[in-house]
Enzyme design. Structure first.
Site, PDB file in Angstrom:
ATOM      1  CG  ASP A  16      31.673  62.270  35.889  1.00  0.00           C
ATOM      2  OD1 ASP A  16      30.721  61.481  36.012  1.00  0.00           O
ATOM      3  OD2 ASP A  16      31.851  62.980  34.894  1.00  0.00           O
ATOM      4  CG  HIS A  44      25.918  58.155  41.028  1.00  0.00           C
ATOM      5  ND1 HIS A  44      26.645  59.290  41.308  1.00  0.00           N
ATOM      6  CD2 HIS A  44      24.653  58.546  40.860  1.00  0.00           C
ATOM      7  CE1 HIS A  44      25.815  60.320  41.324  1.00  0.00           C
ATOM      8  NE2 HIS A  44      24.606  59.905  41.057  1.00  0.00           N
TER       9      HIS A  44
END
Ligand code: GDP
Length: 464
Positions: A16, A44
């Site tokens: 992340d 993503h």
């Protein structure tokens, strides 16, 4: 013409970090985009400032609101018309999830065809029972914080050499082979005949739908590089989750460091271009495990967690789980820079530091740890214990930096950053011994500062 290179976008945290956006930034100058490890356990998000496949966008055409695009297994470079996108051999392929992603991207106006997307014939298939097994483990008392995408179980089968590879789809008896593998697997984990039959049939249909995309991506990739094209590989997860070098047992099932990225695409070290190591100014972690750098000040956490639903809120995109948030740790980061051979450091969410202005706690960087020894005495260390060891008993020692008040989301050059920001960047560069190539100043794709010589190099190498 010299053989092209593959740039590597690697996470230096626990995932992340914003790799999707950086892949997209570098991908603007590359003709090939690759995902080469991990599976649908990754997520993503990119937040495009353009509506069409259009690189040359004028200032007045920019979409200031941004447009959220989520990918899991398909490389983030799919947003460009100029890229060939490949899912490499070491990706755990869940056909149902990939079809869902294709549909989702199509509904957002992206043209997904076998010309634009290739899936490796060597990839291992996630079977329906892998997902059931993962769920049962996470919901039972053996939870390790997985995303329940079945990844650890297909990885187990790979280790046992019993995994089913995507090339099965191309065989004449594919329907029988796929049905049998799915059905027997489901029966093996206690499904009823009816459930197994239904799930196996759906699995066969979803898998066969991918047939037009299955390709020999490894030979194709080498051919494209031989022709002088350049590639970018989008890492999934981060170095802190690497199956060997992460904090065992809270690790993922793939090799997440740069060599894993290359290997997963079928490339060698000689094919590596520039390695971009991406880290958030506030690293985060989901899925449990020791996190000594964790921020505990509620006022800071409130600011950083962000509004629920905000594109850059600190919540996992794959599972919606809330993330634990911490400070940047120099000992940890130095280790991951080394482990990945980082050429250019990329700092994301730099804009968030201004949100700390006026709060009691300043922006903190962990420079060392205080360790309590067995006899109760303490010692200061500036190296993390080797990854396998537990970090319990390590208390962070921090250096404070003044936040700035200015909103920097519109800044596009290092020189225009507030002086406090430049002091911090200089400190990090010197401490880590690596240059800072990019700094993210907002979620939107254009909200990034790229060092001018790096931008020049990227532009020059975009030979199309
Ligand atoms: P990945 O898994 O490493 O690709 O990262 P994620 O997609 O899970 O998280 C990145 C999120 O942060 C996305 O929503 C991005 O739009 C956002 N983001 C990326 N860079 C920045 C930045 O510099 N500032 C802010 N505010 N948000 C960013």
């Amino acid at each position: 013409m010299p053989k092209g290179k593959a740039d590597l976008i690697v996470g230096l945290g626990y995932g992340d970090e914003g790799k999707g956006k950086i892949t997209q930034t570098v991908g603007a100058f590359r003709q090939i985009g690759i995902r080469s490890q991990g599976g649908a356990n990754a997520g993503h998000t990119i937040y495009l400032d353009f509506d069409e496949f259009n690189l040359e966008r004028r200032e007045d055409e920019r979409n200031q609101e941004g447009r959220e695009i989520n990918t899991h297994t398909i490389p983030s470079t799919i947003v460009y018309e100029h890229t060939r996108n490949l899912i490499g051999p070491d990706v755990w392929l869940d056909p149902t999830r990939v079809n869902g992603e294709i549909e989702g991207l199509r509904s957002q106006g992206f043209d997904i065809t076998p010309k634009r997307l290739g899936i490796s014939n060597l990839a291992s298939l996630v079977l329906p029972h892998h997902i059931l097994e993962d769920r049962a483990k996470e919901e039972g008392n053996q939870s390790l914080g997985s995303t329940k995408a079945g990844v650890a179980f297909v990885a187990r089968d790979e280790a046992l050499h019993t995994d089913i590879r995507a090339n099965v789809i191309l065989q004449d008896n594919a329907v029988d082979l796929l049905f049998r593998a799915a059905f027997d697997g489901l029966i093996g984990v206690g499904a009823s005949d009816e459930e197994a039959n239904e799930k196996a049939k759906k699995f066969v249909a979803d898998t066969l739908a991918l047939k037009p995309y299955i390709a020999d991506t490894v030979n194709e990739l080498h051919e494209l590089l031989e022709q002088g094209h350049n590639a970018v590989i989008e890492g999934a997860q981060g170095a802190g989750l690497d199956r060997r070098f992460g904090k065992h047992p809270h690790v993922t099932s793939s090799a997440t460091t740069t060599l894993g990225l290359l290997r997963g695409a079928g490339l060698s070290h000689k094919d590596a271009g520039t390695t971009f190591g991406v880290i958030k100014m506030f690293p985060s972690k989901v899925g449990g495990g020791e996190f000594p750098d964790r921020i505990t000040d509620p006022a800071i956490l409130k600011v950083l967690e962000g509004e629920e639903g905000a594109v850059d809120a600190e919540r996992g995109k794959t599972t919606g789980r809330k993330r634990e948030i911490g400070w940047l740790s120099m000992p940890l980061l130095r280790h991951y820079v080394e482990l990945n051979g980082v050429d250019e450091l990329v700092l994301t969410k730099f804009d968030k530091i201004s949100k700390l202005a006026g709060l009691a706690t300043k922006y903190c960087v962990v420079i060392k740890y205080q360790k309590v020894k067995a006899d109760g005495s303490t010692v200061e260390v500036d190296q993390i214990p080797y990854a396998l060891e537990d970090m319990a008993g390590y208390a962070p020692i921090v250096q404070e930096f003044d936040p700035w008040e200015e909103d920097i989301s519109g800044v596009r050059s290092f020189e225009d950053l507030p002086s406090q920001a430049r002091v911090l960047l200089n400190f990090l560069e010197v401490r880590l011994g690596v240059s800072i190539g990019m700094v993210g100043v907002g979620p939107r794709s254009d909200q990034i500062i790229v060092r001018s010589d790096l931008l020049g190099k990227l532009k020059q190498s975009a030979n199309f």
